[in-house]
Design an enzyme around this catalytic site. Structure first.
Site, PDB file in Angstrom:
ATOM      1  N   ASP A  91       1.078  -1.296   0.246  1.00 51.17           N
ATOM      2  CA  ASP A  91       0.082   0.208   0.555  1.00 51.17           C
ATOM      3  C   ASP A  91       1.110   0.892  -0.039  1.00 51.17           C
ATOM      4  O   ASP A  91       1.557   0.835   0.758  1.00 51.17           O
ATOM      5  CB  ASP A  91      -0.744  -0.271   0.752  1.00 51.17           C
ATOM      6  CG  ASP A  91      -2.124   0.407   0.963  1.00 51.17           C
ATOM      7  OD1 ASP A  91      -2.013   1.485   0.370  1.00 51.17           O
ATOM      8  OD2 ASP A  91      -3.239  -0.046   1.461  1.00 51.17           O
ATOM      9  N   ASP A 138      -3.351   4.660  -2.804  1.00 48.51           N
ATOM     10  CA  ASP A 138      -4.161   5.756  -1.527  1.00 48.51           C
ATOM     11  C   ASP A 138      -4.446   6.803  -2.108  1.00 48.51           C
ATOM     12  O   ASP A 138      -3.689   7.661  -2.063  1.00 48.51           O
ATOM     13  CB  ASP A 138      -3.687   5.317  -0.263  1.00 48.51           C
ATOM     14  CG  ASP A 138      -4.705   5.862   1.040  1.00 48.51           C
ATOM     15  OD1 ASP A 138      -5.445   5.024   1.223  1.00 48.51           O
ATOM     16  OD2 ASP A 138      -4.213   6.941   1.669  1.00 48.51           O
ATOM     17  N   HIS A 154     -10.740  -3.011   3.410  1.00 45.38           N
ATOM     18  CA  HIS A 154     -11.040  -2.570   4.930  1.00 45.38           C
ATOM     19  C   HIS A 154     -12.001  -1.429   4.383  1.00 45.38           C
ATOM     20  O   HIS A 154     -12.295  -0.787   6.194  1.00 45.38           O
ATOM     21  CB  HIS A 154      -9.530  -2.417   4.821  1.00 45.38           C
ATOM     22  CG  HIS A 154      -8.973  -0.713   4.302  1.00 45.38           C
ATOM     23  ND1 HIS A 154      -9.247  -1.478   2.886  1.00 45.38           N
ATOM     24  CD2 HIS A 154      -8.620  -0.092   4.785  1.00 45.38           C
ATOM     25  CE1 HIS A 154      -7.865   0.083   2.545  1.00 45.38           C
ATOM     26  NE2 HIS A 154      -8.573   0.628   3.641  1.00 45.38           N
TER      27      HIS A 154
HETATM   28  C1  NOJ Z   1      -8.533   5.616   2.139  1.00 44.70           C
HETATM   29  C2  NOJ Z   1      -8.167   4.149   2.583  1.00 44.70           C
HETATM   30  O1  NOJ Z   1      -8.318   2.922   1.783  1.00 44.70           O
HETATM   31  C3  NOJ Z   1      -8.589   4.670   3.782  1.00 44.70           C
HETATM   32  O2  NOJ Z   1      -8.879   3.425   4.720  1.00 44.70           O
HETATM   33  C4  NOJ Z   1      -7.793   5.485   4.710  1.00 44.70           C
HETATM   34  O3  NOJ Z   1      -8.568   6.015   5.764  1.00 44.70           O
HETATM   35  C5  NOJ Z   1      -8.463   6.298   3.610  1.00 44.70           C
HETATM   36  N1  NOJ Z   1      -7.372   6.933   2.383  1.00 44.70           N
HETATM   37  C6  NOJ Z   1      -6.864   7.828   3.844  1.00 44.70           C
HETATM   38  O4  NOJ Z   1      -5.135   6.968   4.154  1.00 44.70           O
END
Ligand code: NOJ
Length: 618
Positions: free
Chosen positions: A108, A218, A353
């Site tokens: 990630d 992300d 998630h």
């Molecule tokens: C997307 C991620 O998948 C999520 O879990 C996270 O809270 C936000 N981006 C901020 O990084």
């Protein structure tokens, strides 16, 4: 190639086109050292299990050094693994172990923001003339004079954070504010600064040099902020802060930065897979820019049209009255817009998630049909074009947290932020009485039970006969970091491995079927039978025109409702008047009766029970 050429040569094929990727949420997968937290050694112990599913890669949610404010999406050192998960050497061992089973590891990449504990931010915040000051987005506050004459400092603009409240954080060290689109502990990096980009590229090379297969990126479409950071239009007059995604997503330099990253880093390695997360991006022209191969940006995206189908107009936790016709047309639209034929690639996913469990979102939420829903959704996903992503536990039909678990125990920052914000709004509207959290929770319980991210984050139930469902051997007062769902005796891996008609076995068969028919199912075209609001979603998949390998056509017929008397009339084939269809796969196997080898003729009526599906190759 001439524009008039009716048969342009197809784009190159890569390993990731036909890959299925299994997402691991490390805190909740397998705890090997009894501290209540999942870890990398735990994943290594389960590599054989992961391989047995028939997947090609693992996407590992963040396990870098972190304060864990947003479950690891607040990273304080990109080159270190947090000690609760293990070490960099453990990741190296994991890469090697996965490779032995022909699987790759995707890491990630969270580079829109860091943790406020990252050394870069610590330096940046320390003084106005710190060499790293410009690595983050700092601004002076706005002075506002109140009716009584006092002057107060307000944030530099009206943007609302994704986790509610202002997107700006006041920092007293220098009397300025920093931008943070997520939690206050997640300051946004300033991508317009060349040194920031170089530093991030260095950290990317660190992992690519270790042999990872690629990155999940992300909120990658948020890295380029609009010039001047203008206020967002007021769409929620009751709130001081306004949703501003349309301003900070897909900003002015986004494609330039991604292309630069591709050229300077990714293309230095062999056949790296990239999947970019692009929230709030629905315009097909904008989406295609990221993934048209000749633009040399990303391999594929997580685009959220389908994923957000049950989000109401007032945000995620407001109800939506979505209909099956919406689901059908959304899937059809993107299957046709992004396909191998159309020259731009896509992903297939129903869980992560960041979402609740698909059986609970798309089924009737009862226990009776739960595993049928899971199988029907497996048929849906394995027969769509694109790179397929599944989230841990989906393969056993994990459902949302049981109703007996109080919402006050939900731990996710998004859930908590939402409840807190709503309570504040209510309190402001009714200053004369104290609004208790309980009152808010009762009001929105149904939506939170349906959609909170907590549902995608609970521990994997490995074995119903072991403490903590086999997730962790923690004892002596140590407990798993978050609750094991109370349905673990009904839904766990050990049981489903023994049971021929389990969801787990079904996923294994469907993934093998997808592999066998990849020419059609992965690369082929998509044609819906009808997009009406009826219970059945049926579609044809056909191999690419001029496809060299001999391949079947596929017809998928899915009863997406609990109606157990659903009649479906076999459609006329797009290729001729009468077709014979032989049944290869179906979910009607509960009583051991196999459907293989049956034939159907055009016009024949087929009776489908609740959430039953047929996938026919002809
Ligand atoms: C997307 C991620 O998948 C999520 O879990 C996270 O809270 C936000 N981006 C901020 O990084």
């Amino acid at each position: 190639m001439h524009h008039s050429d009716p048969h342009p040569s197809p784009p190159a094929r890569h390993w990731w086109h036909s890959a299925t990727v299994y997402q691991i949420y490390p805190a909740s997968f397998k705890d090997s050292n009894a501290d209540g937290f999942g870890d990398i050694q735990g994943i290594i112990e389960k590599v054989e299990y992961i391989a047995s599913l028939g997947v090609d890669a693992v996407w590992l949610s963040p396990c870098y050094k972190s304060q864990y404010v947003d479950m690891g999406y607040d990273i304080s050192d990109y080159r270190q693994i947090d000690q609760r998960f293990g070490t960099v050497e453990d990741i190296e061992r994991l890469i090697a172990r996965l490779a032995e089973c022909n699987m790759k590891l995707l890491m990630d990449l969270v580079i829109n923001h860091t943790s406020d504990q990252h050394a870069w931010f610590q330096e940046s915040r320390s003084s106005l003339d710190s060499p790293k000051r410009d690595w983050y987005i700092w601004r002076k506050g706005k002075s506002v004079t109140l009716p009584d004459g006092t002057i107060v400092q307000k944030p530099p603009n009206n943007w609302e954070s994704q986790f509610k409240g202002s997107a700006w954080q006041y920092d007293e060290i220098t009397n300025e504010w920093y931008l943070r689109l997520f939690a206050k502990e997640q300051p946004d990096l300033n991508w317009d600064n060349r040194d920031v980009r170089e530093a991030v590229y260095g950290d990317m090379r660190f992992w690519l040099d270790k042999g990872i297969g690629g990155f999940r990126m992300d909120v990658i479409n948020m890295i380029s902020k609009p010039n001047g950071l203008p206020d967002a239009p007021v769409t929620n007059p009751r709130s001081e802060y306004q949703p501003a995604a349309s301003l900070y997503c897909n900003g002015p330099h986004i494609h330039g930065y991604i292309r630069e990253m591709r050229q300077e880093v990714l293309d230095e390695y062999e056949d790296v897979m990239t999947v970019g997360e692009v929230p709030f991006t629905f315009d097909p022209a904008e989406v295609r820019k990221y993934v048209e191969p000749e633009r040399k940006e990303l391999c594929m995206l997580f685009q959220f049209d389908l994923f957000g189908i049950d989000m109401g107009s007032g945000g995620k936790f407001t109800p939506s009255d979505w209909q099956l016709k919406d689901l059908k047309s959304t899937i059809s639209k993107w299957q046709q817009l992004l396909s191998f034929t159309s020259g731009a690639w896509q992903t297939v996913f129903l869980e992560s998630h960041d979402a609740a469990r698909s059986v609970s979102r798309f089924g009737d939420r009862g226990q009776d049909n739960r595993f049928r829903v899971a199988k029907m959704l497996a048929m849906l996903e394995t027969t769509l074009a694109g790179t397929l992503f599944m989230h841990q536990g989906q393969e056993i039909g994990m459902a949302n947290l049981a109703e007996d678990i109080p919402i006050e125990e939900y731990m996710d920052i998004e859930t908590k932020g939402f409840l807190h914000d709503l309570r504040q709004l209510r309190q402001a509207a009714e200053p004369d009485r104290v609004i208790e959290l309980k009152e808010i929770v009762d009001e929105v319980a149904d939506q939170v039970r349906l959609k909170a991210r907590d549902h995608g984050r609970m521990p994997m139930p490995w074995d119903g006969n072991k403490p903590n469902a086999g997730f962790s051997e923690a004892r002596d007062g140590i407990r798993p970091w978050t609750r094991v769902n109370s349905d673990f005796d009904l839904c766990n891996v050990a049981h489903q491995e023994k049971f021929t008609h389990s969801v787990l076995k079904f996923w294994q068969r469907m993934l093998a079927f997808r592999r066998q028919h990849a020419e059609t199912l992965v690369f082929g075209d998509f044609e819906p039978v009808a997009l009406d609001n009826g219970p059945v979603f049926a579609y044809h998949r056909t191999p690419l025109a001029g496809s060299v390998n001999k391949s079947n056509n596929i017809l998928a017929i899915l009863n997406m409702t609990s109606n157990s008397n659903t009649v479906f009339r076999m459609p006329t084939s797009t290729r001729g008047d009468v077709v014979e269809l032989s049944l290869l796969e179906c979910s009607r196997s509960k009583n051991g009766h196999s459907c293989a080898g049956q034939t159907y003729t055009t016009g024949e009526e087929v009776l489908l029970r609740a959430y039953e599906g047929l996938v026919l190759a002809y």
